[in-house]
Design an enzyme around this catalytic site. Structure first.
Site: not given
Lengths: 366, 366
Positions: B91-94, B145, B187, B214, B264, B302, B304, B307, B333
């Site tokens: 990300d940009s840090g914003g 942004d 935005q 946003g 994310d 599952c 994973c 599990c 998990h």
């Protein structure tokens, strides 16, 4: 009874052997990873296997308080509970009672103390320590003993030896589980007369293995090392010998040279969580700013996942950023370092060059 | 320029695609594991790969403060630094400036703020956010942004859109690295006129991908979901679309249905550390006493490692005993659950049955 000790060869007092247990073989001399509460802190069983961990130690005191030995028994035993397929040794709970519990009162019947978790009043008898460990289902169980600090007076050590012998008799009488071996524990501090009395009484009970307790409890390192060979001389050659709670790599190498076969210690995992790495060149402090831009691994010839995949700079960052992965990766390396040390020890004995190996491996050597 | 979006098929508004990057392919719709400080908390890169993690998100704000983007550049870039071979988005840090930093002052030139670590005064310009991300060497970088909270008034949102457009122009002009794609961020909160203005300006700059910022910043879930389809309609079909910071599994499924490709969120790892498990049947609280003797896995179907290898009773114990392995196994998990969800989403789109899948996967469905 599936337990069996197979002596392979000796080199001076150092011994190569093989302990056969219900859950497989332990090549000795061996280091046991400490898994206090049913987990080696921060590591999965797969990670432990991957670095060659042969055997894990569980703490009866902690597991009895939480989740409870009967809960673990209902869930199929400690191996299934923590999903560790290889051998497990459990201690008797004695050492933690002396170091963690409050308001300890001890007499020949029992140790009575308050839980460090909730202050509840608990009683541990030799018989109960056996029942708990049978519920846990470890491969090797330990007799309840009395372990005074090294600073206690002779009368206290004499009393502890008397009670440890009495409790060893009762432990042996109470023990039923045929797939579990019960080891006796020799007390007596650095007093070789007391060690001799204790060992003689325990050997007459014919345990399948013997531990030396009451070391690394406040005496100097020199005092411990000086007492080791006289103590191992008191024990039968055809039974494994376990030095409880020891220790630093150099202590282990010296103790192997005195005829010890099994070790356990929290140092590799505790130091790993505290950003201290064991290496063949000594200890590295990963928080040190000198590592900030160091793209080299902890040890260039270490085959552990941490050294194969990560740089000192990354480990340094993880610890400064208080990220869980730092303690994880460093515990993994430190345990791998101990496992590799024991592998080197075993190869040196196999090849009849243990004395030279010990000299080169000890601080100031090479 | 190795970056390329390959649209594969659509099913209603839902899209199947493939993002080609310098470090490999991302099958979309995809979830990105959050690796704020150069590590997905508690998990090794091997564990992340093992559960099918395609792409990791790194936070520019955190990495710039510690260990520093120039340090990471010297160490060969973020992939090598954290030993993650697959794609990385930064990300940009914003967003972190607005949520973590203190004494923020923002004008058209820069955002000026104090570090949450040591209070030092820092300045972030669009050009500097680009230079930092070029130092990190992520596969996808984001424009700086301005992201006001949903509760800000219309004038603040209008000003943020104006500045976000200005900064997108400057970001694009500053960006040099040919092996890194730069995404623009739309935005405008839930104001569709503002979103439309912002999107039109950014689309005219022809970014290789677009994010909706946003959202998930204080508006209701209903407001967000209602705005998504109108927003994606403003974006070109042949570019990937990323909904930043979202979200719960049900939000993700609904957003895919509005034409979003990338997601994310910290929920799988944060909830994992807090003993909350995602399952197809809803959330499980592992600290709940009902799990104390439950030998079943979290989810019987599952695949994973958690599990396959561990019981609910063991996980319950690990959390009560405050053992690191609890957060580790549950983060693993939960991320596996998100990865499996996205796999199911992709299969449903591939097979033209996304609407039915979404209905069955959403709460109250099946």
């Amino acid at each position: 009874m599936s337990f069996r000790f197979e002596p392979l060869r000796t080199d001076g007092l150092a011994r190569r052997g093989r302990i056969h247990t219900t859950h497989g073989v332990i090549e000795t001399p061996a280091f046991m990873a400490v898994g206090t509460q049913g987990t080696v802190k921060g590591l999965t069983p797969e990670q432990l296997e991957c670095i060659g961990t042969q055997v894990v130690l569980g703490n009866t005191y902690h597991l009895t308080l939480r989740p409870g030995d009967e809960t673990i028994a209902q869930l199929g035993g400690i191996h299934r509970f923590m999903n560790w397929r290889r051998p497990i040794l459990t201690d008797s709970g004695g050492y933690q009672i002396y170091s963690l519990a409050a308001n300890l009162k001890i007499d020949d019947h029992a140790a009575v103390f308050r839980s460090h978790l909730d202050g509840s009043l608990l009683e541990l008898t030799p018989e109960k320590a056996i029942r708990i460990q049978e519920n846990l289902g470890s491969d090797i169980a330990m007799c309840l003993d009395e372990c005074p600090p090294a600073t206690a007076d002779v009368a206290a050590h004499r009393e502890a030896v008397r009670r440890t012998i009495l409790w060893a008799q009762r432990s042996k009488a109470a023990h039923r589980r045929p797939d579990q071996a019960l080891f006796g524990i020799v007390q007596g501090s650095t007093d070789l007369d007391l060690r001799g009395q204790c060992a003689a009484a325990l050997v007459s009970l014919d345990f399948p293995g013997y531990a030396l307790g009451g070391f690394s409890v406040g005496e100097s390192c020199q005092q411990m090392l000086a007492a080791l060979s006289p103590c191992t001389a008191l024990l039968p050659e055809n039974k494994p010998r376990y030095l409880m709670g020891v220790g630093r790599p150099e202590d282990i190498v010296r103790a192997v040279g005195s005829g010890i076969d099994l070790f356990d210690c929290v140092l590799p995992t505790r130091n790993g969580r505290n950003a201290n790495a064991f290496t063949a060149q000594g200890t590295l402090r990963l928080r040190n700013a000198s590592h900030k831009r160091d793209s080299a691994p902890l040890e260039s010839d270490c085959q552990c996942p941490t050294c194969r995949l990560h740089s000192r700079a990354y480990l340094h960052h993880l610890f400064l950023a208080d990220e869980m992965l730092g303690p994880i990766l460093l515990s993994l390396h430190n345990l791998a370092h101990y496992n590799q040390l024991m592998l080197n020890v075993r190869q040196a004995i196999d090849e009849g060059r243990f004395a030279a190996f010990a000299e080169s491996a000890l601080p100031g050597g090479k």
